[in-house]
Design a protein around this motif. Structure first.
Motif, short mmCIF file in Angstrom:
data_model
loop_
_atom_site.label_atom_id
_atom_site.label_comp_id
_atom_site.label_asym_id
_atom_site.label_seq_id
_atom_site.Cartn_x
_atom_site.Cartn_y
_atom_site.Cartn_z
N LEU A 39 -2.21 -6.23 -8.07
CA LEU A 39 -2.08 -6.73 -6.70
C LEU A 39 -0.76 -6.28 -6.07
O LEU A 39 -0.69 -6.05 -4.86
CB LEU A 39 -2.18 -8.25 -6.66
CG LEU A 39 -3.56 -8.82 -6.89
CD1 LEU A 39 -3.49 -10.35 -6.98
CD2 LEU A 39 -4.51 -8.41 -5.78
N LEU A 40 0.28 -6.15 -6.87
CA LEU A 40 1.58 -5.77 -6.34
C LEU A 40 1.67 -4.28 -5.98
O LEU A 40 2.43 -3.91 -5.09
CB LEU A 40 2.68 -6.10 -7.35
CG LEU A 40 2.88 -7.58 -7.66
CD1 LEU A 40 3.91 -7.74 -8.77
CD2 LEU A 40 3.32 -8.32 -6.42
N PHE A 41 0.90 -3.42 -6.67
CA PHE A 41 1.07 -1.99 -6.49
C PHE A 41 0.03 -1.32 -5.61
O PHE A 41 0.07 -0.12 -5.42
CB PHE A 41 1.12 -1.29 -7.84
CG PHE A 41 2.41 -1.57 -8.57
CD1 PHE A 41 3.61 -1.06 -8.10
CD2 PHE A 41 2.42 -2.36 -9.69
CE1 PHE A 41 4.79 -1.32 -8.76
CE2 PHE A 41 3.59 -2.63 -10.35
CZ PHE A 41 4.78 -2.12 -9.88
N GLY A 42 -0.92 -2.04 -5.06
CA GLY A 42 -1.79 -1.49 -4.03
C GLY A 42 -3.04 -0.78 -4.50
O GLY A 42 -3.51 -0.94 -5.62
N VAL A 47 -7.80 1.31 -8.13
CA VAL A 47 -8.73 2.35 -8.59
C VAL A 47 -8.50 2.64 -10.07
O VAL A 47 -9.46 2.77 -10.84
CB VAL A 47 -8.57 3.64 -7.74
CG1 VAL A 47 -9.39 4.77 -8.31
CG2 VAL A 47 -8.95 3.36 -6.30
N ALA A 48 -7.25 2.69 -10.49
CA ALA A 48 -6.95 2.94 -11.90
C ALA A 48 -7.49 1.82 -12.78
O ALA A 48 -8.05 2.08 -13.86
CB ALA A 48 -5.45 3.10 -12.09
N VAL A 55 -14.18 2.47 -18.55
CA VAL A 55 -13.97 3.17 -19.82
C VAL A 55 -13.90 2.17 -20.98
O VAL A 55 -14.53 2.38 -22.03
CB VAL A 55 -12.68 4.03 -19.76
CG1 VAL A 55 -12.29 4.55 -21.13
CG2 VAL A 55 -12.86 5.17 -18.77
N ALA A 56 -13.17 1.08 -20.80
CA ALA A 56 -13.00 0.10 -21.88
C ALA A 56 -14.32 -0.56 -22.24
O ALA A 56 -14.65 -0.69 -23.43
CB ALA A 56 -11.98 -0.96 -21.46
N VAL A 85 -11.23 -8.84 -16.93
CA VAL A 85 -10.44 -9.86 -16.25
C VAL A 85 -9.49 -9.22 -15.24
O VAL A 85 -9.32 -9.73 -14.13
CB VAL A 85 -9.65 -10.73 -17.27
CG1 VAL A 85 -8.66 -11.64 -16.57
CG2 VAL A 85 -10.61 -11.54 -18.11
N ALA A 86 -8.90 -8.09 -15.62
CA ALA A 86 -7.98 -7.40 -14.71
C ALA A 86 -8.69 -6.95 -13.44
O ALA A 86 -8.08 -6.91 -12.36
CB ALA A 86 -7.34 -6.19 -15.41
N VAL A 87 -9.96 -6.61 -13.53
CA VAL A 87 -10.73 -6.25 -12.34
C VAL A 87 -11.04 -7.49 -11.51
O VAL A 87 -11.01 -7.45 -10.28
CB VAL A 87 -12.04 -5.52 -12.75
CG1 VAL A 87 -13.00 -5.43 -11.59
CG2 VAL A 87 -11.72 -4.14 -13.27
#
Length: 122
Positions: A39-42, A47-48, A55-56, A85-87
């Protein structure tokens, strides 16, 4: 009467047992932290994270769950779950943000309607 096969699992190592017992907590912390950093890096980070999650999860489904090592199976599960969870963190954040903004707009419209209605009565 159904026949049951007696399946004997070999005893897992201490690291594998620890990972199995704590995999939900570990993946939640990793994924939550990674989601907040995203959220901090946009947009580029979003996308990454999406690509890494695909992939995971694909890796876990294709090969990770078939590993003979219990430790490797648990690590691939934690990797896939933490990326999922990160998504979800940015998706849930944007959904909640949209819902709050929509609620503010509705309250503003109702407030304006009330003010104009009162103005006509006087």
């Amino acid at each position: 009467m159904a026949a049951r096969a007696n399946v004997l699992e070999r005893p897992a190592s201490k690291p594998a047992m620890y990972l199995r017992d704590h995999r939900l907590r570990i993946s939640a912390w990793i994924g939550g932290g990674e989601g907040l950093i995203t959220l901090l890096f946009g947009t580029v980070a979003h996308v990454a994270v999406y690509i890494l999650a695909v992939v995971a999860i694909g890796f876990y489904v294709a090969t990770g769950r078939n590993y003979t090592s219990p430790t490797a199976r648990q690590l691939t599960w934690i990797f896939a779950a933490s990326q999922a969870v990160a998504v979800l963190v940015p998706v849930v954040y944007h959904f909640v943000k949209f819902t709050v903004e929509l609620a503010v707009v509705i309250v503003a419209i109702v407030g304006l309607g009330f003010l104009f209605w009162e103005h006509r009565r006087n």
